[in-house]
Each structure stands twice: as structure tokens, then as C-alpha cells.
Write a protein that holds these residues in place. Structure first.
Motif, PDB file in Angstrom:
ATOM      1  N   THR A 182       0.828  -1.214   0.000  1.00 60.44           N
ATOM      2  CA  THR A 182       0.000   0.000   0.000  1.00 60.44           C
ATOM      3  C   THR A 182       0.856   1.255   0.000  1.00 60.44           C
ATOM      4  O   THR A 182       0.606   2.202  -0.763  1.00 60.44           O
ATOM      5  CB  THR A 182      -0.940   0.011   1.219  1.00 60.44           C
ATOM      6  OG1 THR A 182      -1.785  -1.138   1.171  1.00 60.44           O
ATOM      7  CG2 THR A 182      -1.795   1.268   1.228  1.00 60.44           C
ATOM      8  N   SER A 230       2.499   1.559  -3.404  1.00 62.62           N
ATOM      9  CA  SER A 230       1.534   1.940  -4.438  1.00 62.62           C
ATOM     10  C   SER A 230       1.128   3.404  -4.316  1.00 62.62           C
ATOM     11  O   SER A 230       0.927   4.087  -5.325  1.00 62.62           O
ATOM     12  CB  SER A 230       0.294   1.044  -4.351  1.00 62.62           C
ATOM     13  OG  SER A 230       0.628  -0.304  -4.624  1.00 62.62           O
ATOM     14  N   THR A 231       1.025   3.901  -3.088  1.00 63.50           N
ATOM     15  CA  THR A 231       0.694   5.313  -2.885  1.00 63.50           C
ATOM     16  C   THR A 231       1.777   6.206  -3.463  1.00 63.50           C
ATOM     17  O   THR A 231       1.489   7.200  -4.156  1.00 63.50           O
ATOM     18  CB  THR A 231       0.514   5.602  -1.389  1.00 63.50           C
ATOM     19  OG1 THR A 231      -0.566   4.818  -0.882  1.00 63.50           O
ATOM     20  CG2 THR A 231       0.230   7.077  -1.150  1.00 63.50           C
ATOM     21  N   PHE A 249       3.926   5.403  -5.794  1.00 64.53           N
ATOM     22  CA  PHE A 249       3.954   5.198  -7.243  1.00 64.53           C
ATOM     23  C   PHE A 249       2.861   6.017  -7.926  1.00 64.53           C
ATOM     24  O   PHE A 249       3.110   6.724  -8.904  1.00 64.53           O
ATOM     25  CB  PHE A 249       3.759   3.705  -7.530  1.00 64.53           C
ATOM     26  CG  PHE A 249       4.155   3.285  -8.908  1.00 64.53           C
ATOM     27  CD1 PHE A 249       5.382   2.704  -9.143  1.00 64.53           C
ATOM     28  CD2 PHE A 249       3.276   3.452  -9.976  1.00 64.53           C
ATOM     29  CE1 PHE A 249       5.742   2.301 -10.421  1.00 64.53           C
ATOM     30  CE2 PHE A 249       3.637   3.054 -11.258  1.00 64.53           C
ATOM     31  CZ  PHE A 249       4.876   2.472 -11.470  1.00 64.53           C
ATOM     32  N   ARG A 250       1.647   5.917  -7.377  1.00 63.39           N
ATOM     33  CA  ARG A 250       0.528   6.655  -7.976  1.00 63.39           C
ATOM     34  C   ARG A 250       0.723   8.170  -7.862  1.00 63.39           C
ATOM     35  O   ARG A 250       0.410   8.923  -8.792  1.00 63.39           O
ATOM     36  CB  ARG A 250      -0.782   6.241  -7.317  1.00 63.39           C
ATOM     37  CG  ARG A 250      -2.018   6.826  -7.974  1.00 63.39           C
ATOM     38  CD  ARG A 250      -3.274   6.428  -7.214  1.00 63.39           C
ATOM     39  NE  ARG A 250      -3.539   5.012  -7.303  1.00 63.39           N
ATOM     40  CZ  ARG A 250      -4.187   4.437  -8.310  1.00 63.39           C
ATOM     41  NH1 ARG A 250      -4.624   5.171  -9.316  1.00 63.39           N
ATOM     42  NH2 ARG A 250      -4.406   3.143  -8.318  1.00 63.39           N
ATOM     43  N   ARG A 251       1.264   8.624  -6.725  1.00 64.89           N
ATOM     44  CA  ARG A 251       1.491  10.055  -6.529  1.00 64.89           C
ATOM     45  C   ARG A 251       2.515  10.578  -7.530  1.00 64.89           C
ATOM     46  O   ARG A 251       2.423  11.717  -8.000  1.00 64.89           O
ATOM     47  CB  ARG A 251       1.972  10.303  -5.099  1.00 64.89           C
ATOM     48  CG  ARG A 251       2.151  11.783  -4.765  1.00 64.89           C
ATOM     49  CD  ARG A 251       2.588  11.931  -3.321  1.00 64.89           C
ATOM     50  NE  ARG A 251       1.587  11.431  -2.393  1.00 64.89           N
ATOM     51  CZ  ARG A 251       1.857  10.711  -1.312  1.00 64.89           C
ATOM     52  NH1 ARG A 251       3.110  10.393  -1.020  1.00 64.89           N
ATOM     53  NH2 ARG A 251       0.879  10.314  -0.524  1.00 64.89           N
ATOM     54  N   THR A 252       3.494   9.755  -7.859  1.00 62.57           N
ATOM     55  CA  THR A 252       4.569  10.192  -8.749  1.00 62.57           C
ATOM     56  C   THR A 252       4.184  10.098 -10.220  1.00 62.57           C
ATOM     57  O   THR A 252       4.417  11.037 -10.993  1.00 62.57           O
ATOM     58  CB  THR A 252       5.832   9.342  -8.504  1.00 62.57           C
ATOM     59  OG1 THR A 252       6.197   9.434  -7.125  1.00 62.57           O
ATOM     60  CG2 THR A 252       6.993   9.847  -9.350  1.00 62.57           C
ATOM     61  N   GLY A 273       0.968   8.961 -11.425  1.00 54.88           N
ATOM     62  CA  GLY A 273      -0.430   9.141 -11.738  1.00 54.88           C
ATOM     63  C   GLY A 273      -1.201   7.862 -12.034  1.00 54.88           C
ATOM     64  O   GLY A 273      -2.395   7.921 -12.361  1.00 54.88           O
ATOM     65  N   VAL A 274      -0.527   6.704 -11.944  1.00 57.89           N
ATOM     66  CA  VAL A 274      -1.185   5.418 -12.179  1.00 57.89           C
ATOM     67  C   VAL A 274      -0.713   4.425 -11.133  1.00 57.89           C
ATOM     68  O   VAL A 274       0.303   4.631 -10.469  1.00 57.89           O
ATOM     69  CB  VAL A 274      -0.869   4.867 -13.590  1.00 57.89           C
ATOM     70  CG1 VAL A 274      -1.434   5.764 -14.666  1.00 57.89           C
ATOM     71  CG2 VAL A 274       0.622   4.675 -13.765  1.00 57.89           C
ATOM     72  N   ALA A 275      -1.436   3.321 -10.996  1.00 57.72           N
ATOM     73  CA  ALA A 275      -1.051   2.269 -10.058  1.00 57.72           C
ATOM     74  C   ALA A 275       0.095   1.447 -10.620  1.00 57.72           C
ATOM     75  O   ALA A 275       0.285   1.381 -11.845  1.00 57.72           O
ATOM     76  CB  ALA A 275      -2.244   1.354  -9.773  1.00 57.72           C
ATOM     77  N   SER A 304       0.282  -1.614 -11.042  1.00 60.78           N
ATOM     78  CA  SER A 304      -0.242  -2.662 -11.918  1.00 60.78           C
ATOM     79  C   SER A 304      -0.316  -2.230 -13.368  1.00 60.78           C
ATOM     80  O   SER A 304      -0.332  -3.065 -14.290  1.00 60.78           O
ATOM     81  CB  SER A 304      -1.623  -3.103 -11.435  1.00 60.78           C
ATOM     82  OG  SER A 304      -2.505  -1.989 -11.406  1.00 60.78           O
ATOM     83  N   ALA A 305      -0.342  -0.915 -13.622  1.00 58.56           N
ATOM     84  CA  ALA A 305      -0.393  -0.417 -14.990  1.00 58.56           C
ATOM     85  C   ALA A 305       0.864  -0.745 -15.763  1.00 58.56           C
ATOM     86  O   ALA A 305       0.871  -0.733 -17.011  1.00 58.56           O
ATOM     87  CB  ALA A 305      -0.620   1.093 -14.997  1.00 58.56           C
TER      88      ALA A 305
END
Length: 255
Positions: free
Chosen positions: A236, A239-240, A242-245, A247-249, A251-252
Motif C-alpha cells: 500500500t 503503491s501510494t 507510485f501513484r502520486r509520482t 499518476g497510475v497504479a 499494476s499499470a
């Protein structure tokens, strides 16, 4: 059409911008080289790692990297890669960046890069092809910069420490531990680190871990295993970040 051609073959073309498309197998290495024109290297498919003496730039699928003319650089292909490159004369447009950077490729720029590969090298500047290439240059100037660069310090001792870290990046490393290793106070270390890299230690550490994670995600490794190896408390937290940096999860970027 300019497919499967080397930069040196189009350097002398009397046009401000020329496009080239190539495909490479997994593991292909471009040894250190440079070219007179600046280059926008677009990863239509696959992931690349660009290295210079001053840092590294991870280029995920559907993103690009700007390489100013004269910059000595090497490129590693992480998996099968299809590239679309445009080479610009130094005076093609005012305001072109003078340092390497990873850039986002919005939909319009993506389609222009793909279309440009099929434009004749010596296109009519006043015709449709000329207008396509002119718009392409405008869109390159507007491309957003992504935080996927990892600048390296200039000082020898700090540079050696950073390179050791890159062999096994971890969020467990602390400023206190690095300061002790380099015989510096915390304040001196943080000041020197920012002066030499342009980033705080924490931001540099996060980027190093992110760049280490991307190839593993592309190889289909589990997010949990990557997160724990990099010193995150769990998937978690990773992933937070990664997404913040990006813009995607994470898993993308998996297979």
C-alpha cells in the motif's frame, strides 16, 4: 519514410526536424554516443534506460526522453522496444531544453510522432508535411516533464556512495547513516546533497527506488515482493508513492 535509420544518416538533412523509427530486441544496448541535433526519443512500446555521466532517466512505455544535442549518452532496452525519434536542429525553436529530461507524451504529440516517421526526410516546408512537422515542434515545447530522472552528484565521495546505493536501493537508508559514512554533519550533508543533485535526499531516494521498481514491474514481478525489497512497509505504501509520482497504479506497468 525514415525507418530503421541511424541518427548519423540524417544529421545533414536540410530540414529543422527529421523523424526516425526503429525497433530493438530485449537487452539491446546502444553504447555511449552523441549527435549534433537534439533528440526526442519516444518509447512507443517498451521501456528504456538512458544514462549519461550526470544521471539516469527511465523512459516507460508511451513516454519520451529529451536529449540535448552533444550529450554523450547510452541507452538500454528493457524488453522489446519500438522507438520513434525526432532530431531537431539547435535553432529549430527558441526555448528548447538544455538538459536531459523525461517528458509525458500527450495524445496529440503521440500521433504526431508516429505520423512524422512516414514524412519524407526532405519534406516540403510549405506543404502539409511541413505543417505537421511545425506543429510537432510546438508540441515538444509543451510536453510536461516527469519526475523520472536521477541526477548524480559531482563530488567523488558522494558519487561513490550514491552508486553503491543504486546497486541495492532501499527506503531504510537514512540521512544520519549517510552523514556518518561521509563524516559530515546532517546539515552539511543535506546542503551538499541538494547542491550537487538538485534534489533533497528523500526525493532522490524515492526516485532511485522507483527507477529500480519499473523494470521489475515490467517483468511481471509481484508488487508486494518489490515493495518489501525496496524497504516499504507494504504494497500500500509503495503503491501510494507510485501513484502520486506517475499518476497510475503499479499494476499499470505489469505485463
Amino acid at each position: 519514410m525514415a525507418r530503421h535509420r541511424r541518427a548519423v544518416e540524417i544529421e545533414a538533412v536540410a530540414r529543422p526536424v527529421v523523424a526516425v523509427g526503429n525497433e530493438y530486441p530485449a537487452g539491446h544496448e546502444h553504447p555511449a554516443h552523441s549527435h549534433r541535433r537534439s533528440q526526442l526519443l519516444f518509447a512507443e512500446r517498451g521501456t528504456m534506460l538512458v544514462r549519461t555521466a550526470h544521471g539516469a532517466w527511465m523512459v516507460p512505455p508511451s513516454q519520451g526522453v529529451w536529449i540535448p544535442g552533444g550529450t554523450v549518452h547510452g541507452i538500454s532496452m528493457l524488453g522489446q522496444v519500438a522507438t520513434r525519434s525526432v532530431y531537431l536542429e539547435p535553432d529549430a525553436r527558441p526555448g528548447l531544453a538544455t538538459e536531459c529530461r523525461v517528458v509525458g507524451i500527450p495524445p496529440l504529440l503521440r500521433e504526431l510522432l508516429i505520423a512524422a516517421v512516414d514524412v519524407p526526410a526532405e519534406y516540403d516546408p510549405d506543404g502539409r508535411d511541413g505543417r505537421v512537422m511545425s506543429l510537432l515542434m510546438d508540441e515538444i515545447l509543451a510536453a510536461p516533464v516527469l519526475p523520472l530522472s536521477l541526477p548524480l552528484p559531482r563530488g567523488d565521495r558522494l558519487l561513490r556512495r550514491c552508486r553503491r546505493f543504486l546497486e541495492r536501493p532501499s527506503m531504510h537508508d537514512t540521512i544520519e547513516a549517510w552523514s556518518r559514512t561521509l563524516a559530515l554533519s546532517r546539515r552539511s550533508f543535506t546542503r551538499r546533497f541538494r547542491e550537487e543533485t538538485g534534489l533533497s535526499f528523500a526525493e532522490w531516494q524515492r526516485r532511485a527506488c522507483l527507477l529500480a521498481a519499473l523494470p521489475r514491474l515490467l517483468n511481471g514481478e509481484r508488487v508486494t515482493a518489490i515493495a518489501l525489497d525496496l524497504g516499504y512497509a507494504g504494497p500500500t505504501a509503495f503503491s501510494t508513492m507510485f501513484r502520486r509520482t506517475l499518476g497510475v497504479a503499479p499494476s499499470a506497468y505489469g505485463r
